[in-house]
Scaffold this motif. Sequence first.
Motif, PDB file in Angstrom:
ATOM      1  N   MET A   1       1.314  -0.737  -0.061  1.00 62.52           N
ATOM      2  CA  MET A   1      -0.005   0.178  -0.550  1.00 62.52           C
ATOM      3  C   MET A   1       1.098   1.445   0.087  1.00 62.52           C
ATOM      4  O   MET A   1       1.576   1.434   0.708  1.00 62.52           O
ATOM      5  N   PHE A   2       0.295   2.607  -0.922  1.00 65.55           N
ATOM      6  CA  PHE A   2       1.571   3.606  -1.201  1.00 65.55           C
ATOM      7  C   PHE A   2       0.808   4.009   0.311  1.00 65.55           C
ATOM      8  O   PHE A   2      -0.638   5.047   0.127  1.00 65.55           O
ATOM      9  N   ILE A   3       1.436   4.927   1.400  1.00 65.41           N
ATOM     10  CA  ILE A   3       1.156   5.777   2.031  1.00 65.41           C
ATOM     11  C   ILE A   3       2.337   7.028   1.853  1.00 65.41           C
ATOM     12  O   ILE A   3       3.313   6.752   2.430  1.00 65.41           O
ATOM     13  N   ASP A   4       1.761   8.549   2.204  1.00 66.72           N
ATOM     14  CA  ASP A   4       3.059   8.903   1.857  1.00 66.72           C
ATOM     15  C   ASP A   4       3.025  10.272   2.579  1.00 66.72           C
ATOM     16  O   ASP A   4       3.481  11.274   2.673  1.00 66.72           O
ATOM     17  N   GLU A   5       2.104  10.095   3.985  1.00 71.40           N
ATOM     18  CA  GLU A   5       2.460  11.055   4.977  1.00 71.40           C
ATOM     19  C   GLU A   5       2.010  10.400   6.152  1.00 71.40           C
ATOM     20  O   GLU A   5       0.865   9.328   5.911  1.00 71.40           O
ATOM     21  N   ALA A   6       2.566  10.682   7.087  1.00 75.88           N
ATOM     22  CA  ALA A   6       2.504  10.564   9.162  1.00 75.88           C
ATOM     23  C   ALA A   6       2.644  10.964   9.499  1.00 75.88           C
ATOM     24  O   ALA A   6       3.019  11.504   9.595  1.00 75.88           O
ATOM     25  N   ILE A   7       2.160  10.722  11.163  1.00 74.12           N
ATOM     26  CA  ILE A   7       1.858  11.611  12.101  1.00 74.12           C
ATOM     27  C   ILE A   7       2.775  10.373  13.250  1.00 74.12           C
ATOM     28  O   ILE A   7       2.833   9.807  13.686  1.00 74.12           O
ATOM     29  N   ILE A   8       4.431  10.820  13.720  1.00 74.27           N
ATOM     30  CA  ILE A   8       4.741   9.952  15.058  1.00 74.27           C
ATOM     31  C   ILE A   8       4.884  10.595  15.737  1.00 74.27           C
ATOM     32  O   ILE A   8       5.317  12.043  15.503  1.00 74.27           O
ATOM     33  N   GLU A   9       5.099  10.103  17.294  1.00 77.41           N
ATOM     34  CA  GLU A   9       6.291  10.355  18.347  1.00 77.41           C
ATOM     35  C   GLU A   9       7.103   9.831  18.068  1.00 77.41           C
ATOM     36  O   GLU A   9       7.215   8.430  18.345  1.00 77.41           O
ATOM     37  N   VAL A  10       8.539  10.179  18.716  1.00 80.27           N
ATOM     38  CA  VAL A  10       9.831  10.066  18.866  1.00 80.27           C
ATOM     39  C   VAL A  10      10.426  10.229  19.863  1.00 80.27           C
ATOM     40  O   VAL A  10       9.883  11.282  20.296  1.00 80.27           O
ATOM     41  N   LYS A  11      11.040   9.715  20.901  1.00 76.47           N
ATOM     42  CA  LYS A  11      11.092  10.035  22.412  1.00 76.47           C
ATOM     43  C   LYS A  11      12.551   9.212  22.158  1.00 76.47           C
ATOM     44  O   LYS A  11      13.312   8.073  22.432  1.00 76.47           O
ATOM     45  N   GLY A  12      13.364  10.131  22.928  1.00 74.54           N
ATOM     46  CA  GLY A  12      15.456  10.022  23.382  1.00 74.54           C
ATOM     47  C   GLY A  12      15.335   9.265  24.413  1.00 74.54           C
ATOM     48  O   GLY A  12      14.072   9.077  25.106  1.00 74.54           O
ATOM     49  N   GLY A  13      16.170   8.446  24.862  1.00 70.87           N
ATOM     50  CA  GLY A  13      16.753   7.296  26.319  1.00 70.87           C
ATOM     51  C   GLY A  13      16.174   8.654  26.944  1.00 70.87           C
ATOM     52  O   GLY A  13      17.021   9.562  26.876  1.00 70.87           O
ATOM     53  N   LYS A  14      15.850   8.144  28.536  1.00 69.65           N
ATOM     54  CA  LYS A  14      16.810   8.773  29.425  1.00 69.65           C
ATOM     55  C   LYS A  14      18.031   8.352  29.549  1.00 69.65           C
ATOM     56  O   LYS A  14      18.527   7.267  29.552  1.00 69.65           O
ATOM     57  N   GLY A  15      18.611   9.226  30.013  1.00 69.31           N
ATOM     58  CA  GLY A  15      19.622   9.038  30.753  1.00 69.31           C
ATOM     59  C   GLY A  15      19.848   8.189  32.198  1.00 69.31           C
ATOM     60  O   GLY A  15      18.776   8.505  33.152  1.00 69.31           O
ATOM     61  N   GLY A  16      21.061   7.490  32.367  1.00 68.11           N
ATOM     62  CA  GLY A  16      20.631   7.138  33.739  1.00 68.11           C
ATOM     63  C   GLY A  16      21.017   7.826  34.744  1.00 68.11           C
ATOM     64  O   GLY A  16      21.830   9.096  34.900  1.00 68.11           O
TER      65      GLY A  16
END
Length: 429
Positions: A1-16
Motif C-alpha cells: 500500500m502506498f502511504i505518503d503521509e504519517a504523524i508519529i511521536e519519537v522520544k530519545g532514551g532517558k539518561g541513567g
Amino acid sequence: MFIDEAIIEVKGGKGGNGATSFRREKFEPQGGPDGGDGGLGGDVVFIVDEGLNTLMDFQETKHYDAEDGENGKGKNQHGQTGDDLIITVPPGTVVYDDKTDEIVADLIDEGERVVVAEGGRGGRGNARFKSSTRRAPKFSENGEPGEKMKLRLELKLLADVGLVGFPNVGKSTLISNVSAAKPKIGNYHFTTLKPNLGVVKTGDYSSFVMADIPGLIEGAHSGIGLGDEFLRHLERTKVIVHVLDVSGIEGREPLEDFEVINEELESFSSQLLEREQVVVANKMDLTPAQDNFEEIKSELETRGYQVFPVSAVTGEGVKELIKTVDKLVKEADDIVDIAPEKEEVVIKGPQPTNEEEGFYITKKDGIFEVNGEEIERRVAMTKLNNEDAAYYLARTMEKMGVEEALKAEGIQEGDTVRIGSIEFEYYEE
C-alpha cells in the motif's frame, strides 16, 4: 500500500541516574564518595533506505522510543549508553516538527541520516559533587529526560518528470508504454489511486524517472477529490508533461481542462508553472481527436507550449515526445524544493524574564510557572526527595536569577511555584 503521509511521536532514551555511593573497603570503612555517572540515553535516528517507497510502516506504529541509559554504580562505575533506535525511511521523506511546522530534515540520498530525538545525558554520581567544602555529598542526579518530538512525515517522489491531467486522459497508459511501470488501467475516473513511478530508458546509458500523478480535478489544491494528496509529488520534478484528451469523447473541452489543471498547479504553488511544461495531445487514434488537434495545437503553441500528437494506445508520436522530454530534463537545473509561502508569525505571550538565562515566569490560577529549557532540565534531574539534592537545586536557581525574578513578579511566602511537572511552596530562608 502506498502511504505518503504519517504523524508519529519519537522520544530519545532517558539518561541513567547517577549513583550515591561511598567506598566501603577493609581499611577504609568510611571512604569518600564513589558513585558513578549514569549512561547517555540512546538517540532516535532516521536513515534513508532506497529499498523503501512508502510510509506504510508508520501507519501501524506511532510511537518510537530509544533505549534508556544504564544507571551508574558504586566504585565509580558509569552506566552504559543506551542503544540508538534506527528507523529507515524512503528517499524523498521530509520530516516536519508537527507543532511548529518547521522542517527538521529533508532526506534524499541513500544512507543519509539525521538524529530526530536526542537521548538525555546521564545524571552525575555523588563523586562528581565532591569539593573542598563538600567532602561527602550524599546526593546524585537523575538522568536527563530524552527529547520528545511529534513529527509529521511527508513523502515526495523523486521523479524528473511529472504527468498531470484530468482523470482518464491516458496518463497511466502512457507511462506503462514508455517504462516498466504497470499501473492498473480502466475506463473510469480515478483508476489511479496512487502515484506510479517508471524509469524511461532513452539510450544505452541514459534514462529519467517519470511519475504518473493521479488525476486532478478542479479544486484539488484545496482538498477536493484526491489531487491535494498528490500535488506535493510534483515539487521535485524538472519537467511537467500535461496530458490532454483531445478527442473530447467524454464531453469535455481540452483547452478548458488545460486551463483548470494549470490553475490548480498555480494555486498549490506558483513555482510549478515556472517548470518546463510540454503538452501531450493524446488519443490521436480517435477520429474526433484528429478533427480537434490543429485548433488546440495552434492555440497552445501561440502561448509558447510544445504540443505532441500522441496515441498512448498505439505508440504513435511517443518516441518524439520522449526524445524532447529527455533533452529538457538534461538541460533543466536541479530543482530546489518548493518552500510554501507562510505568513509572518508574530509571537505573543510571555517573553523571557531573564534572556541571558533563558527562562520566563507567568502567573496562572495563582501559580507562578517558571519555564525554560535549562531550568526545567535541572529540576527534572534533581532527586527532590533528597534534602541535600534539593538544597543544591535551590542554590543553583539562586545563581541563575530565578529567585530574584520571582520576587520581581510579586511572589509571597506560601505561594506555589511550578517548574516542569514539579510544584512546591515558596519560602524565604
